[in-house]
Structure formats: structure tokens, C-alpha cells
Design an enzyme around this catalytic site. Structure first.
Site, mmCIF file in Angstrom:
data_model
loop_
_atom_site.group_PDB
_atom_site.id
_atom_site.type_symbol
_atom_site.label_atom_id
_atom_site.label_comp_id
_atom_site.label_asym_id
_atom_site.label_seq_id
_atom_site.Cartn_x
_atom_site.Cartn_y
_atom_site.Cartn_z
ATOM 1 N N GLU A 17 61.368 29.137 -1.332
ATOM 2 C CA GLU A 17 62.157 30.195 -0.718
ATOM 3 C C GLU A 17 61.221 31.243 -0.120
ATOM 4 O O GLU A 17 60.127 31.482 -0.635
ATOM 5 C CB GLU A 17 63.068 30.845 -1.759
ATOM 6 C CG GLU A 17 64.092 29.873 -2.350
ATOM 7 C CD GLU A 17 64.974 30.525 -3.406
ATOM 8 O OE1 GLU A 17 66.029 29.957 -3.699
ATOM 9 O OE2 GLU A 17 64.577 31.606 -3.914
ATOM 10 N N VAL A 18 61.692 31.873 0.968
ATOM 11 C CA VAL A 18 60.893 32.886 1.653
ATOM 12 C C VAL A 18 61.614 34.223 1.554
ATOM 13 O O VAL A 18 62.811 34.318 1.878
ATOM 14 C CB VAL A 18 60.665 32.507 3.129
ATOM 15 C CG1 VAL A 18 59.810 33.576 3.820
ATOM 16 C CG2 VAL A 18 60.003 31.140 3.225
ATOM 17 N N GLY A 78 64.074 26.238 1.768
ATOM 18 C CA GLY A 78 63.936 24.857 2.192
ATOM 19 C C GLY A 78 63.689 23.964 1.014
ATOM 20 O O GLY A 78 63.907 24.346 -0.159
ATOM 21 N N GLY A 79 63.210 22.756 1.315
ATOM 22 C CA GLY A 79 63.012 21.782 0.260
ATOM 23 C C GLY A 79 61.891 22.144 -0.682
ATOM 24 O O GLY A 79 61.855 21.684 -1.826
ATOM 25 N N MET A 80 60.946 22.954 -0.213
ATOM 26 C CA MET A 80 59.788 23.274 -1.049
ATOM 27 C C MET A 80 59.899 24.610 -1.758
ATOM 28 O O MET A 80 59.379 24.775 -2.855
ATOM 29 C CB MET A 80 58.518 23.272 -0.177
ATOM 30 C CG MET A 80 58.175 21.912 0.398
ATOM 31 S SD MET A 80 57.704 20.735 -0.876
ATOM 32 C CE MET A 80 56.184 21.474 -1.466
ATOM 33 N N ASP A 92 57.399 17.600 9.465
ATOM 34 C CA ASP A 92 58.757 18.141 9.321
ATOM 35 C C ASP A 92 59.080 19.091 10.473
ATOM 36 O O ASP A 92 59.603 20.187 10.266
ATOM 37 C CB ASP A 92 58.895 18.865 7.981
ATOM 38 C CG ASP A 92 60.359 19.065 7.593
ATOM 39 O OD1 ASP A 92 61.214 18.303 8.078
ATOM 40 O OD2 ASP A 92 60.644 19.991 6.814
ATOM 41 N N LEU A 112 64.881 35.551 3.164
ATOM 42 C CA LEU A 112 64.826 35.233 4.576
ATOM 43 C C LEU A 112 65.219 33.788 4.867
ATOM 44 O O LEU A 112 65.768 33.484 5.925
ATOM 45 C CB LEU A 112 63.413 35.491 5.122
ATOM 46 C CG LEU A 112 62.928 36.934 5.074
ATOM 47 C CD1 LEU A 112 61.495 37.026 5.596
ATOM 48 C CD2 LEU A 112 63.845 37.844 5.889
ATOM 49 N N GLY A 113 64.918 32.881 3.944
ATOM 50 C CA GLY A 113 65.241 31.485 4.158
ATOM 51 C C GLY A 113 64.801 30.652 2.980
ATOM 52 O O GLY A 113 64.088 31.117 2.076
ATOM 53 N N LYS A 137 56.401 33.378 0.321
ATOM 54 C CA LYS A 137 57.027 32.095 0.031
ATOM 55 C C LYS A 137 56.679 31.681 -1.383
ATOM 56 O O LYS A 137 55.503 31.659 -1.757
ATOM 57 C CB LYS A 137 56.561 31.037 1.025
ATOM 58 C CG LYS A 137 57.194 29.671 0.807
ATOM 59 C CD LYS A 137 56.771 28.689 1.894
ATOM 60 C CE LYS A 137 57.433 27.332 1.706
ATOM 61 N NZ LYS A 137 57.068 26.381 2.768
#
Length: 517
Positions: free
Chosen positions: A28-29, A24-26, A138, A21-22, A44
């Protein structure tokens, strides 16, 4: 994880990872299926490159703990969190929608009203987090998830931290997205709720204009502009933005935390008020004044009455021949109080006596007027004629004034009379004291300034959908039945909407009650 989405189609503990789904820096989802509870969820996973890094693992755990205890509707609930095979994970509710970045790419900048609606919802999530001492750090378009019904969620608290915990930020490391970071974040100063207010204002700027307030091609350009450049005006890039909303956004982007709004909710409230033309405190342009107090004796609905503070123009102040220039011979010094003889207004323009003095018997005693001695007019017959002419003029003007009053005003109240022109029409207005203010049902809980719910069985998400479905079929007011989708039960419900005491109340579904203001 070596590749983004490399776990798609694999099993992670009880979860089958079906789609990415997406990221980021931390982490994945993934869209996942919980095989134990037989439900679709969002999972996540912390990036494997952070495995063994106690700092990042602590931040990840903090997200789970911070968000799990927040019951704000605009923060996605967390079902579970923990560690499987050395990988930290979050199990969250699956929400269908797109992030605000994707929305902007697809549809472009939003109207001021739509932008304020989104920002209000994000601000509610931030205020809830700030209330327990959690700073998001953020806030950006990628972290605002919007459903098809325009219900917004603030997501990715992965770098959130307690305001007192500064040891988790490594020296010289700037966390977050530069284009939305407050100047103090770039300086490495411990962040506060004011930093999130700045980021929220930066998101508002981009939602209105299509670009962040301080764009740049490099890190150096963005940092220099954020710290040193003058706060930009969204109105210069988007003319639809009002001067009032422009002032609100610029205050939210103030360089110092003290100059911004006290909370995200205060910023959202000022944005909503700006849509109605209200200036934020201290932002009204110099020279802006409120309307002058109205004369309480003046009724603006009465055509023909004098306007406030203006002098009466009727015959009460007669400018006719009260003062005339007949033959008066002053023998004393100029009078201090010379009465109408020194009247500087229009004077009688009739025949003036300029011939020989009257040769008849004259009164030789002293004459006094206003303390000054003067001689009796020698042509008393001419003076009498002038006085009579003045009285007749006064009488005629008085009669004219009475006729104007009688036919211009009294005629309106005479049975059977009809107005001969629009200038004598009496305008009827409703006494504002008799207008009934909107009265929602007892027990109404506001979800937003536009909608509320009654009782404990109706969610705000469903209420927003009911309002949109109702307004999609016409203007507010008439009774009609609509069908709305519930994101909680994933079902559609029929709602009967009807006006009640200045609001529209919709009832139906499973004892759902929605109030549209």
C-alpha cells in the site's frame, strides 16, 4: 494488513501516515509526513501477509535497489528504503496526479496524439530499466501516474526482476495483470524486455479504444484469447486511429517476442512517426508505392510546361498534311521503307486527282524513292498545289505557336504587362534549399521531440509545463510571456518566450531556458 488503509493516522517510524494513495498486489502507498526531514513524501509498505516470505521480501528489496539507481525523469525517485518493526518500506517523492486508469474512467479514450505522448514517456522509463537488465513485468494503466500537466511516471517496480534471476518466480504462478501480459508470460517462460513492449502496446490499445486488446470476464477467457485469438485492430474500435498507427500497435502485440519492436523506445518512435503518416517497416499495404521520379526538366510551378514524361503537344510534332493521297502510281514491289506514304495519321483531305492520266511528255527513266521504283506523278501541277498548301499550313501553325508562346509566356516577363487570365500566371515558390532549418541554441538537450532544455538547471518536467502554458495562449511563433509551474520547486515562474532560428526559446525563472520545437 487486515484492512486497506488501516494505518491512516498512525505513526510508522519517523513517518506520519496521513492518507491512503493506492494499493496493489505487493503493498500500500500512503501520503506521509517525514517528521525528521519535515517534508511530504509517499511511503510504500509491503503487505503484512508477506512478512517472513523471503521471496516477496526479496522482490520488494529489488524494487528499491533497481529504481534507486535509475535517474530517468519518468521514474519516481526513491529517497530511502529499509525495514521498520519488521515491515519493509519505500520512501519516495510525492507526486500529485492520478493513474492512467483513473484518467480513462474520467475522460474516456485519448486522441492518438495524446496517447502517443503518454506512451513515449513510459517507454523512456522502460528503456532505462532495460538498459540495466531490469524487466518491469507489470506495465498497466494503474502503474502509469500522470500529473495535471500530462507528465507521466512509470511506478510500482515491486515485481521487477533481473532477467537472469528466474528462481524468484514460483512454478505455476503468473505475476502481473492478465490483460496486459505477453503470451510468453502466461506460459511461464522467463520474461525479457520484449514482454514489457507487449504490455506497453496493450496499454496503448486501451488508451486509444477504452478497452484492453483481449478483454474477458474470467481468467480462462483472457488467457485463451491472449494466446490463441488474432491480434485485434484498434482502428476497428476507434476510427480516429490511422492505418499506420493501427499497424504499429498490432506489431507491438505480436504473439512472438521476435516479431515485436526491438525496444520500448522503438515502439514509441514508430508510434510518433505513424502520426505523420509513416508506415512501420514491412507494414505498408501491398500496392502502396512512392511517387514516380519527377522529370528534372519539368518545373511544376510553370503553368503551360509539359507534365513529366508526357509528349510535347505543340507544333513540333505537326500532324497536318505532310502525307497526301495524290496520284502516285507504284510500279515496283511494296517498299520496305515506304516513308510518309504509309503514314497512318491524318491525311490531307483536299481534292484528290482521280481523272485521266496526264497525256503530256513523261519521264521514262527509273525513279527511286526509298529503294522502290515508282512512276513520276503525271499531274505535276496538281501536286505542286498540294505541296504549296501543305507548306502554307505549316507556316500558319508555326506562327500560331509563336503567338501562343509570346503572349502566354513572354508577356509575364514584360514590364507593365498584366496577366489576362489565371492560365498564364507564373507561380512563385521558395527554393527549398534556401529554407532555414530550425536551429536550437547550442547545448540544447531534448526532453522529447517537442521540447528541450539548455544548461543543467532546468528540468524536463518544468519544460513540459512551459510548452503547455505557451501553446495554451495561442499558436506557436509569436513572442509572449507565460507563467509555468515547477513540480521540482513547487513554485510558479515567469518565462519570456520569443522565436529564434525556427524555434521558440523561453527564458526566465532561476536562469531557466526552455526550447519549444
Amino acid at each position: 494488513m487486515a484492512d486497506q488503509g488501516s494505518r491512516v493516522g498512525t505513526q510508522f517510524g519517523p513517518y506520519r501516515l496521513d492518507a491512503l494513495l493506492g494499493y496493489g498486489g505487493m503493498g500500500e502507498v500512503y501520503r506521509a509526513h517525514d517528521t525528521v526531514r519535515d517534508r511530504e513524501v509517499a511511503v510504500k509498505l509491503l503487505h503484512e501477509r508477506f512478512a517472513g516470505d523471503s521471496t516477496y521480501e526479496e522482490r520488494f528489496r529489488r524494487e528499491a535497489q533497481a529504481v534507486a539507481k535509475l535517474g530517468e525523469p519518468h521514474i519516481i525517485p526513491i529517497h530511502d528504503y529499509g525495514e521498520i518493526d519488521g515491515v519493509l518500506f519505500l520512501d519516495m517523492r510525492l507526486v500529485e496526479g492520478e493513474d492512467l486508469r483513473a484518467r480513462l474512467r474520467r475522460s474516456g479514450p485519448m486522441s492518438p496524439a495524446d496517447a502517443v505522448s503518454i506512451i513515449e514517456q513510459v517507454a523512456a522509463a522502460l528503456d532505462a530499466a532495460h538498459a540495466v537488465g531490469v524487466v518491469h513485468r507489470d506495465v498497466k494503466p494503474e502503474n502509469v501516474l500522470v500529473t495535471p500537466s500530462d507528465f507521466a511516471y512509470l511506478v510500482d517496480f515491486g515485481i521487477a526482476h533481473q532477467g537472469t534471476d528466474t528462481h524468484l518466480t514460483q512454478t505455476g504462478t503468473a505475476i502481473g495483470s492478465l490483460a496486459y501480459m505477453a503470451p510468453e508470460q502466461l506460459d511461464g517462460v522467463p520474461t525479457t524486455a520484449a514482454s514489457d513492449v507487449y504490455s506497453l502496446a496493450a496499454v496503448m490499445f486501451e488508451v486509444l479504444t477504452g478497452a484492453p486488446p483481449f478483454p474477458g470476464a474470467t481468467v480462462t477467457q483472457i488467457v485463451r484469447a491472449t494466446v490463441m485469438n488474432q491480434v485485434p485492430s484498434p482502428r476497428e474500435q476507434a476510427p480516429a486511429v490511422s492505418p499506420q498507427l493501427d499497424a504499429v500497435v498490432k506489431r507491438g502485440l505480436a504473439k512472438t517476442a521476435e516479431a515485436r519492436f526491438a525496444s520500448a523506445g522503438a515502439f514509441a518512435k514508430a508510434s510518433r512517426e505513424a502520426l505523420g503518416g509513416q508506415w512501420p517497416d514491412g507494414a505498408a499495404p501491398t500496392g502502396t508505392q512512392t511517387a514516380a521520379p519527377t522529370d528534372p526538366a519539368y518545373d511544376s510551378t510553370m503553368i503551360g510546361q509539359r507534365p513529366p514524361t508526357s509528349p510535347m503537344s505543340g507544333p513540333q510534332s505537326f500532324s497536318g498534311p505532310q502525307s497526301f493521297s495524290g496520284p502516285q502510281a507504284y510500279s515496283g514491289p511494296p517498299a520496305q521503307n515506304s516513308g510518309p506514304q504509309n503514314f497512318s495519321g491524318p491525311q490531307y483531305s483536299g481534292p484528290q486527282y482521280t481523272g485521266a492520266q496526264y497525256s503530256g511528255p513523261q519521264y521514262s527513266g527509273p525513279q527511286y524513292y526509298g529503294g522502290s521504283q515508282y512512276a513520276e506523278p503525271q499531274n505535276s501541277g496538281r501536286a505542286l498545289q498540294v505541296v504549296l498548301g501543305a507548306l502554307i499550313g505549316l507556316l500558319l501553325l508555326a506562327l500560331i505557336g509563336m503567338a501562343v508562346y509570346w503572349f502566354g509566356f513572354r508577356g509575364e516577363n514584360t514590364p507593365g504587362s498584366a496577366a489576362s487570365s489565371s492560365t498564364t500566371t507564373l507561380t512563385h515558390t521558395v527554393d527549398p534549399q534556401t529554407s532555414q532549418a530550425p536551429t536550437p541554441p547550442v547545448g540544447t538537450v531534448n526532453c522529447s521531440p517537442e521540447v528541450g532544455v539548455v544548461g543543467g538547471v532546468t528540468s524536463c518536467e518544468f519544460a513540459y509545463n512551459v510548452r503547455r502554458a505557451y501553446l495554451a495562449e495561442g499558436e506557436k511563433g509569436p513572442a509572449r510571456t507565460v507563467t509555468a509551474y515547477s513540480p521540482v520547486t513547487n513554485q510558479g515562474y515567469s518565462m519570456a518566450c520569443a522565436p529564434e532560428s525556427g524555434v521558440v526559446v523561453c527564458r526566465g525563472g532561476n536562469n531557466a531556458v526552455v526550447v519549444i520545437f
